[in-house]
Design a protein around this motif. Structure first.
Motif, PDB file in Angstrom:
ATOM      1  N   SER A 113      -6.494  13.001  -5.886  1.00 14.65           N
ATOM      2  CA  SER A 113      -6.913  13.337  -4.529  1.00 14.65           C
ATOM      3  C   SER A 113      -7.416  12.078  -3.833  1.00 14.65           C
ATOM      4  O   SER A 113      -7.615  11.034  -4.466  1.00 14.65           O
TER       5      SER A 113
ATOM      6  N   GLN B  30       4.137   3.735  -9.818  1.00 20.64           N
ATOM      7  CA  GLN B  30       3.110   4.551  -9.181  1.00 20.64           C
ATOM      8  C   GLN B  30       3.249   4.493  -7.670  1.00 20.64           C
ATOM      9  O   GLN B  30       3.523   3.432  -7.102  1.00 20.64           O
TER      10      GLN B  30
ATOM     11  N   ARG C  15      -9.629  15.124 -10.544  1.00 21.54           N
ATOM     12  CA  ARG C  15      -8.703  14.762  -9.468  1.00 21.54           C
ATOM     13  C   ARG C  15      -9.013  13.386  -8.891  1.00 21.54           C
ATOM     14  O   ARG C  15      -8.122  12.722  -8.370  1.00 21.54           O
TER      15      ARG C  15
ATOM     16  N   THR D 114      -5.184   7.266  -3.044  1.00 23.23           N
ATOM     17  CA  THR D 114      -4.674   8.388  -3.826  1.00 23.23           C
ATOM     18  C   THR D 114      -3.886   7.826  -5.009  1.00 23.23           C
ATOM     19  O   THR D 114      -3.988   6.646  -5.328  1.00 23.23           O
TER      20      THR D 114
ATOM     21  N   HIS E 227       2.504  14.144 -14.033  1.00 21.56           N
ATOM     22  CA  HIS E 227       2.307  15.162 -12.995  1.00 21.56           C
ATOM     23  C   HIS E 227       0.972  15.007 -12.271  1.00 21.56           C
ATOM     24  O   HIS E 227       0.699  15.764 -11.339  1.00 21.56           O
TER      25      HIS E 227
ATOM     26  N   SER F 108      -0.067   8.943  -7.486  1.00 12.30           N
ATOM     27  CA  SER F 108       0.880   9.891  -8.051  1.00 12.30           C
ATOM     28  C   SER F 108       2.067   9.119  -8.594  1.00 12.30           C
ATOM     29  O   SER F 108       2.168   7.902  -8.406  1.00 12.30           O
TER      30      SER F 108
ATOM     31  N   GLN G 273      -1.858  14.205  -9.797  1.00 13.85           N
ATOM     32  CA  GLN G 273      -1.944  13.912  -8.369  1.00 13.85           C
ATOM     33  C   GLN G 273      -3.404  13.605  -8.049  1.00 13.85           C
ATOM     34  O   GLN G 273      -4.238  14.504  -7.985  1.00 13.85           O
TER      35      GLN G 273
END
Length: 274
Positions: free
Chosen positions: A30, A47, A259, A73, A26, A75, A28
């Motif tokens: 930044s 990814q 983050r 980034t 989960h 996620s 994320q």
């Protein structure tokens, strides 16, 4: 099975090389930057990440490459998440390698592709990562580390594009970046930055986002995080670092650090002892 974990190590025997092993589902990340390159391998799942505004998908077995100071980034690209390992060598280390290859003064290489499918390199990189987690064979570690980076550069790097004459707008933004770097502990205002480069606040905001890819505030956070990592390496406490680097409180510092780095400041400090 534990869905998320992160293990960070700071390898003093290799000049402070950072090593991350993690599984995320989960998480994320930044938009953020690293002082060093990010070279990683996806070991399970896939990814998704943006690198300088372009979206990429890295499946199991592929390498991910992010150049130093490149905005990116991260996620999950699949429901089950992704597991990966990564190292963060400095531009100086890679520049020294190119010097040996070219027989002249080396320059830090540039990797044009964010995702690389190279089975042989992936196998060698995995062997390197396994070795780096061991507490012995320093000579073998150094040899495999440098030879793996050299192979990566030879096969997948390009010469960085030479900087052309800067436009006036670009010079303004570089001046603003320097101003932020010199005043990162302060509560800088948009008006203050715009006045410094002789632009209206709205015009400055648009120009900064255009050339940097982040808002001035977001870039200020990145500068503060870079200084925070340096101070943590010198053994300063988390509360001291949060205050000294301009964060409003330790919770604010922890949130931004996690983050951007995928680990907490406490985990980062624990990794410094390895």
């Amino acid at each position: 099975m534990k869905t998320e974990f992160a293990d960070y190590k700071h390898l003093q025997e290799l000049g402070g090389l950072e090593l991350l092993k993690a599984r995320y589902q989960h998480m994320q990340f930044s938009k953020h930057v690293h002082e060093g390159y990010c070279i990683g391998i996806i070991e399970d799942g896939a990814q998704a990440f943006n690198r300088n505004g372009q979206r990429h998908i890295a499946p199991k077995g592929d390498l991910i490459l992010v150049n130093a100071d490149e905005i990116h980034t991260g996620s999950s690209a699949v429901e089950s998440g992704w597991r990966y390992r990564a190292i963060y060598p400095t531009p100086e280390v890679l520049a020294q390698l190119t010097q040996g290859m070219q027989g002249e003064q080396g320059t830090a290489p540039w990797f044009p592709h964010a995702v690389v499918h190279d089975v042989g390199l992936a196998q060698q990189f995995s062997l390197l990562l396994n070795l780096l987690e061991q507490d012995h064979d320093l000579l073998l570690k150094e040899t495999l580390y440098l030879s793996t980076l050299a192979y990566l550069i030879q096969c997948h790097a390009r010469h960085a594009n030479k900087q052309h004459t800067l436009l006036g707008a670009q010079r303004n933004i570089l001046m603003a970046k320097d101003y932020i770097a010199a005043h990162y502990t302060q509560d800088i205002s948009l008006q203050e930055l715009a006045t410094f480069v002789g632009l209206s606040p709205w015009h400055f905001l648009r120009q900064f986002k255009k050339y940097i890819g982040l808002t001035p505030h977001h870039w200020l956070i990145q500068v503060r995080l870079q200084h925070a990592r340096t101070q943590l390496k010198y053994g300063h406490t988390l509360s001291h670092v949060a205050h000294a680097c301009g964060f409003s409180d330790q919770s604010h510092f922890n949130r931004h650090f996690k983050r951007a780095m995928g680990i907490t400041p406490h985990q980062y400090c624990n990794g410094l002892t390895h």
